[in-house]
Design a protein around this motif. Structure first.
Motif, PDB file in Angstrom:
ATOM      1  N   LEU A  80       0.841  -1.192   0.000  1.00  0.00           N
ATOM      2  CA  LEU A  80       0.000   0.000   0.000  1.00  0.00           C
ATOM      3  C   LEU A  80       0.878   1.245   0.000  1.00  0.00           C
ATOM      4  O   LEU A  80       1.961   1.258   0.573  1.00  0.00           O
ATOM      5  CB  LEU A  80      -0.908   0.030   1.240  1.00  0.00           C
ATOM      6  CG  LEU A  80      -1.973  -1.063   1.359  1.00  0.00           C
ATOM      7  CD1 LEU A  80      -2.785  -0.861   2.623  1.00  0.00           C
ATOM      8  CD2 LEU A  80      -2.885  -1.077   0.143  1.00  0.00           C
ATOM      9  N   THR A  81       0.396   2.286  -0.659  1.00  0.00           N
ATOM     10  CA  THR A  81       1.123   3.557  -0.623  1.00  0.00           C
ATOM     11  C   THR A  81       0.887   4.229   0.725  1.00  0.00           C
ATOM     12  O   THR A  81       0.000   3.839   1.500  1.00  0.00           O
ATOM     13  CB  THR A  81       0.650   4.501  -1.734  1.00  0.00           C
ATOM     14  OG1 THR A  81      -0.717   4.896  -1.462  1.00  0.00           O
ATOM     15  CG2 THR A  81       0.734   3.833  -3.096  1.00  0.00           C
ATOM     16  N   ASN A  82       1.657   5.266   1.007  1.00  0.00           N
ATOM     17  CA  ASN A  82       1.497   5.986   2.262  1.00  0.00           C
ATOM     18  C   ASN A  82       0.096   6.569   2.396  1.00  0.00           C
ATOM     19  O   ASN A  82      -0.510   6.515   3.473  1.00  0.00           O
ATOM     20  CB  ASN A  82       2.549   7.093   2.363  1.00  0.00           C
ATOM     21  CG  ASN A  82       3.954   6.532   2.373  1.00  0.00           C
ATOM     22  OD1 ASN A  82       4.221   5.520   2.994  1.00  0.00           O
ATOM     23  ND2 ASN A  82       4.863   7.196   1.670  1.00  0.00           N
TER      24      ASN A  82
ATOM     25  N   LEU B  51       5.430  14.926   4.208  1.00  0.00           N
ATOM     26  CA  LEU B  51       5.493  13.733   3.364  1.00  0.00           C
ATOM     27  C   LEU B  51       4.631  13.868   2.106  1.00  0.00           C
ATOM     28  O   LEU B  51       4.315  12.861   1.464  1.00  0.00           O
ATOM     29  CB  LEU B  51       5.051  12.487   4.151  1.00  0.00           C
ATOM     30  CG  LEU B  51       6.018  11.991   5.225  1.00  0.00           C
ATOM     31  CD1 LEU B  51       5.410  10.799   5.965  1.00  0.00           C
ATOM     32  CD2 LEU B  51       7.368  11.610   4.631  1.00  0.00           C
ATOM     33  N   THR B  52       4.270  15.099   1.746  1.00  0.00           N
ATOM     34  CA  THR B  52       3.427  15.290   0.571  1.00  0.00           C
ATOM     35  C   THR B  52       4.051  14.675  -0.674  1.00  0.00           C
ATOM     36  O   THR B  52       3.358  14.014  -1.472  1.00  0.00           O
ATOM     37  CB  THR B  52       3.164  16.794   0.341  1.00  0.00           C
ATOM     38  OG1 THR B  52       2.463  17.324   1.468  1.00  0.00           O
ATOM     39  CG2 THR B  52       2.327  16.997  -0.915  1.00  0.00           C
TER      40      THR B  52
ATOM     41  N   VAL C  47       6.101   2.362   2.149  1.00  0.00           N
ATOM     42  CA  VAL C  47       6.892   2.565   3.362  1.00  0.00           C
ATOM     43  C   VAL C  47       8.352   2.213   3.141  1.00  0.00           C
ATOM     44  O   VAL C  47       9.256   2.905   3.617  1.00  0.00           O
ATOM     45  CB  VAL C  47       6.322   1.729   4.527  1.00  0.00           C
ATOM     46  CG1 VAL C  47       7.192   1.871   5.770  1.00  0.00           C
ATOM     47  CG2 VAL C  47       4.902   2.154   4.839  1.00  0.00           C
ATOM     48  N   GLU C  48       8.596   1.141   2.389  1.00  0.00           N
ATOM     49  CA  GLU C  48       9.980   0.688   2.172  1.00  0.00           C
ATOM     50  C   GLU C  48      10.824   1.708   1.427  1.00  0.00           C
ATOM     51  O   GLU C  48      12.056   1.638   1.433  1.00  0.00           O
ATOM     52  CB  GLU C  48       9.977  -0.625   1.392  1.00  0.00           C
ATOM     53  CG  GLU C  48       9.355  -0.494   0.001  1.00  0.00           C
ATOM     54  CD  GLU C  48       9.174  -1.830  -0.693  1.00  0.00           C
ATOM     55  OE1 GLU C  48       9.031  -1.827  -1.933  1.00  0.00           O
ATOM     56  OE2 GLU C  48       9.177  -2.857   0.004  1.00  0.00           O
TER      57      GLU C  48
ATOM     58  N   GLY D  13      14.442   6.350   7.567  1.00  0.00           N
ATOM     59  CA  GLY D  13      14.022   6.076   8.937  1.00  0.00           C
ATOM     60  C   GLY D  13      13.226   7.214   9.545  1.00  0.00           C
ATOM     61  O   GLY D  13      12.181   7.006  10.172  1.00  0.00           O
ATOM     62  N   GLY D  14      13.690   8.446   9.334  1.00  0.00           N
ATOM     63  CA  GLY D  14      12.970   9.598   9.867  1.00  0.00           C
ATOM     64  C   GLY D  14      11.609   9.776   9.220  1.00  0.00           C
ATOM     65  O   GLY D  14      10.629  10.132   9.885  1.00  0.00           O
ATOM     66  N   GLN D  15      11.527   9.522   7.911  1.00  0.00           N
ATOM     67  CA  GLN D  15      10.248   9.625   7.206  1.00  0.00           C
ATOM     68  C   GLN D  15       9.276   8.551   7.693  1.00  0.00           C
ATOM     69  O   GLN D  15       8.075   8.813   7.836  1.00  0.00           O
ATOM     70  CB  GLN D  15      10.478   9.510   5.705  1.00  0.00           C
ATOM     71  CG  GLN D  15      11.178  10.712   5.096  1.00  0.00           C
ATOM     72  CD  GLN D  15      11.626  10.485   3.667  1.00  0.00           C
ATOM     73  OE1 GLN D  15      11.760   9.338   3.211  1.00  0.00           O
ATOM     74  NE2 GLN D  15      11.875  11.560   2.930  1.00  0.00           N
TER      75      GLN D  15
END
Length: 318
Positions: free
Chosen positions: A102-104, A133-134, A141-142, A146-148
């Protein structure tokens, strides 16, 4: 630094805990904890791994059944009404398993669908902007750093417009810049009117973000106050710290002018002094005589690490 609460917010308990207790066999994880968390504050639970922070949070969140005690969150009995509770809180766990394909944005839509008052698609787009995160809206997710990923995890806690947001060690494993970006996000969430409860084992994080801090160890709350109040209550003298290539002599350090207490850790040293100027002059003279270079030399006032050391006899990171 953490902002001061408005006068009208002080004393309004959004979370009230009394006699909270949890054991696993003979191991007592949480020992009869009493806490009140005020509306609109950033409340920190500070302690090392294994202190009982996460277990305490999970019981407040309705994710773990306590052995005893009472928990009220926004007037809801968290023990007897966990389903109702989960509609009005947001929870970011230490680790989160998400759907790989799935996308963000689709993940945000999925999580929003779990709630009676989840965000609309337009509000979810605004939320992606809030966590910066626009541009990653249609990524998985992959594909996030890490911060994102941490910012996405926090966004997922906000899709139901929660009254209370729980963050369990949100910056663990992040580099310093990503950690400070998360601090800014926590402040932004709090400024929007949401109460934030976070656990951390980073004392500088607690000092920077929290209006009040509970210090926990071995399942107990050892102290609770504002960060400044905790530090002021210890009444510590100035501290000189640093390191050398070879260990120094404790006896020689303690003989320097002004020294009240000194600790050595391999090649590191920490000196409490009531006359930092005289102590520093003597320390530099001693190092010159021994042919040693002093590294990482600094003079500072007390901090939460010192409070924890005073209360427990060990370092916060131990």
């Amino acid at each position: 630094m953490a902002r001061m609460l408005a006068d009208q917010e002080v004393g309004q308990a959004v979370i009230a805990i009394a006699g909270l207790h949890k054991s696993y066999g003979r191991v007592v994880a949480v020992k009869h904890v009493d806490l009140e968390i005020h509306k609109g504050e950033v409340f920190g639970i500070l302690g090392p791994n294994g202190a009982g922070k996460t277990t305490t949070l999970e019981m407040i969140e309705g994710l773990r059944q306590p052995d005893g005690g009472t928990i009220s969150v926004c007037g809801i009995d968290a023990i007897r009404q966990p389903a109702r509770l989960k509609q009005i809180i947001g929870v970011q766990l230490q680790s989160t398993a998400l759907f790989d394909h799935l996308t963000n944005f689709e993940l945000l839509q999925l999580f929003a669908s779990f709630y009676q008052h989840g965000m609309t698609d337009g509000e979810l787009d605004e939320l992606l902007g809030q966590v910066n995160l626009t541009e990653k809206r249609n990524n998985r997710v992959e594909q996030l750093s890490g911060g994102q990923q941490q910012r996405l995890s926090i966004a997922l806690t906000l899709v139901n417009k929660p009254q209370v947001v729980f963050l369990d060690e949100p910056t663990t494993g992040l580099d310093p810049q990503a950690r400070r970006n998360l601090w800014d996000l926590v402040r932004q969430i709090n400024r929007a009117g949401q109460t934030v409860v976070l656990t951390t084992h980073y004392m500088e994080e607690a000092e920077e973000l929290c209006d009040r801090v509970a210090i926990m160890d071995h399942g107990e709350v050892l102290a609770l106050d504002t960060p400044r109040g905790l530090i002021a209550g210890l009444n510590l003298p100035p501290i000189i710290s640093g390191s050398t290539a070879r260990p120094l002599s404790l006896d020689r350090i303690q003989a320097l002018d002004g020294v009240q207490e000194a600790r050595l850790d391999d090649t590191g040293f920490e000196i409490h002094t009531d006359n930092p100027q005289e102590t520093l002059v003597g320390l530099l003279r001693m190092a010159t005589e021994l042919g040693l270079e002093l590294s990482n030399l600094q003079i500072r006032s007390g901090n939460l690490e010192d409070v924890f050391l005073h209360l427990t006899g060990r370092s916060l990171r131990a």
